[in-house]
Design an enzyme around this catalytic site. Structure first.
Site, mmCIF file in Angstrom:
data_model
loop_
_atom_site.group_PDB
_atom_site.id
_atom_site.type_symbol
_atom_site.label_atom_id
_atom_site.label_comp_id
_atom_site.label_asym_id
_atom_site.label_seq_id
_atom_site.Cartn_x
_atom_site.Cartn_y
_atom_site.Cartn_z
ATOM 1 C CG HIS A 1 -3.316 -5.144 3.424
ATOM 2 N ND1 HIS A 1 -2.947 -4.433 2.463
ATOM 3 C CD2 HIS A 1 -3.918 -6.438 2.908
ATOM 4 C CE1 HIS A 1 -3.089 -5.017 1.160
ATOM 5 N NE2 HIS A 1 -3.603 -6.194 1.651
ATOM 6 C CG ASP B 1 -1.561 -1.236 1.522
ATOM 7 O OD1 ASP B 1 -2.483 -1.583 0.472
ATOM 8 O OD2 ASP B 1 -1.401 -2.215 2.265
HETATM 9 P P1 NAX Z 1 -2.176 -18.376 -4.193
HETATM 10 O O1 NAX Z 1 -3.730 -18.929 -3.928
HETATM 11 O O2 NAX Z 1 -1.679 -18.081 -5.321
HETATM 12 O O3 NAX Z 1 -1.203 -19.112 -3.221
HETATM 13 C C1 NAX Z 1 -1.408 -19.423 -1.646
HETATM 14 C C2 NAX Z 1 -0.684 -20.562 -1.573
HETATM 15 O O4 NAX Z 1 -0.690 -20.881 0.013
HETATM 16 C C3 NAX Z 1 -1.346 -21.897 -2.004
HETATM 17 O O5 NAX Z 1 -0.253 -22.557 -2.700
HETATM 18 C C4 NAX Z 1 -1.735 -22.601 -0.876
HETATM 19 O O6 NAX Z 1 -1.658 -24.202 -1.269
HETATM 20 C C5 NAX Z 1 -1.038 -22.190 0.119
HETATM 21 N N1 NAX Z 1 -1.456 -22.423 1.462
HETATM 22 C C6 NAX Z 1 -2.636 -22.523 1.890
HETATM 23 N N2 NAX Z 1 -3.149 -22.561 3.183
HETATM 24 C C7 NAX Z 1 -1.810 -23.026 3.511
HETATM 25 C C8 NAX Z 1 -1.409 -23.506 4.822
HETATM 26 N N3 NAX Z 1 -2.247 -23.713 5.744
HETATM 27 N N4 NAX Z 1 0.081 -23.714 4.870
HETATM 28 C C9 NAX Z 1 1.131 -23.444 3.859
HETATM 29 N N5 NAX Z 1 0.253 -23.180 2.770
HETATM 30 C C10 NAX Z 1 -0.761 -22.875 2.422
HETATM 31 O O7 NAX Z 1 -2.345 -16.842 -3.447
HETATM 32 P P2 NAX Z 1 -1.320 -15.681 -3.460
HETATM 33 O O8 NAX Z 1 -1.801 -15.012 -4.556
HETATM 34 O O9 NAX Z 1 0.175 -16.197 -3.378
HETATM 35 O O10 NAX Z 1 -1.836 -14.898 -2.206
HETATM 36 C C11 NAX Z 1 -1.325 -15.226 -0.842
HETATM 37 C C12 NAX Z 1 -2.105 -14.196 -0.059
HETATM 38 O O11 NAX Z 1 -1.520 -13.038 0.058
HETATM 39 C C13 NAX Z 1 -3.308 -14.351 -0.042
HETATM 40 O O12 NAX Z 1 -4.002 -14.393 1.249
HETATM 41 C C14 NAX Z 1 -3.763 -12.755 -0.556
HETATM 42 O O13 NAX Z 1 -5.253 -12.280 -0.225
HETATM 43 C C15 NAX Z 1 -2.688 -12.161 0.242
HETATM 44 N N6 NAX Z 1 -2.015 -10.830 -0.381
HETATM 45 C C16 NAX Z 1 -1.805 -9.757 0.572
HETATM 46 C C17 NAX Z 1 -1.336 -8.713 0.088
HETATM 47 C C18 NAX Z 1 -0.894 -7.559 0.959
HETATM 48 O O14 NAX Z 1 -0.449 -6.441 0.685
HETATM 49 N N7 NAX Z 1 -0.728 -7.917 2.418
HETATM 50 C C19 NAX Z 1 -1.132 -8.218 -1.275
HETATM 51 C C20 NAX Z 1 -1.152 -9.408 -2.476
HETATM 52 C C21 NAX Z 1 -2.128 -10.511 -1.823
HETATM 53 O O15 NAX Z 1 -3.542 -10.396 -2.134
#
Ligand code: NAX
Length: 328
Positions: A187, A159
């Protein structure tokens, strides 16, 4: 070679993981003199995909990469870890209520906090990226009573970077000329990107912008809703920019902020600026000696107060919801 620093990345097979791991292994997280050992945590069905990423990491022959371990075991993932990047989270799916979302994430971040508590290195630093990032960090912190609370942080650096770019574009200034911009609160779409203390080449940013309507009607909503704009344009949520912000966050945490400037991070509130103690809220922060400090003594005008209060109220609601669900 000095002893490698262990960096754990959860959700390693996801899209942020893919944009993040190569940069960590190349030395951009901790600097060009620090070897790293990667620990990738995934859920069992995604372990094979994580193994594929590890093959690619190997194929880069990064001189600083001392090895990559892949696991679906939470305790093993955090054993001895120095830096924990908690990226994997349960996304909100159609029909899911907020309580369901918080509960699903409590089931992830509670056990991860406990594993960090029980096994991580004494100097562990935790950055939560997975959403809802502030409250997930709060849950993890609550399960780690033996780890200093200020080691748990949530990412609002994306952000912050978005706000820097919007201001640079509006004014024609270089990003490097902008200082003292701040993101406050959660956030989420309620966050408050604050220009009231920002400077551009030493001049007050608001004086350079000279357009109050742009700040309220354009700048703030553009920054706060940028994630949705990326999804609309790309068909997928921010990944490379989120990974970049995670690199920035940890690099600043370990290497410090430049003299006279600050950045933004979700850190544990000490009650500053009326933010209830213990909440993980974004503040203007400096870093020195490997620790964050909340910038003190800033004047908060009525416009800012209202927006900070609204975002903090959302964090309080999320905290109360996870407490009533028994997740903390
Ligand atoms: P993806 O869905 O591409 O990848 C997430 C991965 O996490 C998957 O491979 C899944 O198998 C794995 N996962 C799920 N549960 C798990 C667990 N208990 N232990 C280990 N791995 C696990 O998502 P991606 O685009 O990489 O985003 C990840 C997270 O970042 C999401 O929650 C998203 O909302 C968040 N974000 C946060 C941002 C921020 O500024 N704070 C910005 C970007 C993003 O939106």
């Amino acid at each position: 070679m000095t002893t490698p620093v262990t960096v754990t990345v959860t959700g390693a097979a996801g899209q942020i993981g893919y944009a993040l791991l190569f940069r960590i292994a190349s030395g951009q997280l901790l600097g060009p003199d620090t070897p790293v050992r990667l620990r990738l945590l995934e859920i069992t069905p995604a372990v094979q995909a994580a193994e594929g990423v590890a093959l690619e990491l190997e194929d880069c022959a990064f001189p600083l990469l001392a090895g990559t371990d892949i696991t679906d075991d939470v305790a093993a993932a955090f054993d001895g870890t120095n830096v924990a990047l908690l990226v994997g989270a349960r996304p909100r799916t159609a029909g899911m209520e907020r309580g369901d979302l918080l509960e699903a994430n409590g089931g992830i971040f509670g056990p991860q906090g406990k594993a960090i508590n029980d096994g991580a290195a004494d100097d562990v630093r935790v950055l939560v990226v997975g959403n809802p990032a502030n409250t997930n960090a709060y849950i993890a912190k609550s399960h780690a009573p033996d780890v200093p609370a200020d080691r748990f942080t949530a990412m609002t650096r994306l952000d912050h970077n978005r706000a820097l770019s919007q201001l640079a574009t509006k004014t024609g200034a270089a990003v490097s000329d902008i200082a003292r911009l701040a993101i406050w609160g959660n956030h989420s779409a309620t966050q408050y990107p604050d220009l009231t203390h920002a400077t551009i080449a030493g001049r007050p940013a608001l004086e350079v912008v000279s357009d109050d309507a742009w700040v309220a009607d354009d700048f703030i909503p553009t920054v706060a809703k940028r994630g949705a704009a990326i999804i609309a344009a790309r068909g997928a949520s921010s990944a490379a920019s989120a990974a970049n912000a995670a690199i920035d966050h940890v690099h600043t945490w370990t290497h410090g902020t430049p003299e006279g400037d600050w950045t933004s991070a979700g850190v544990v509130s000490d009650g500053s600026y009326g933010v209830p103690e213990g909440l993980i809220s974004s503040f203007p922060v400096t870093s020195s000696g490997g620790a964050w400090q909340i910038v003190q003594g800033l004047e908060v005008d009525a416009f800012s107060r209202e927006r900070i209060d609204a975002s903090v109220a959302e964090l309080v609601e999320e905290r109360d919801a996870v407490a009533s669900l028994g997740l903390v």
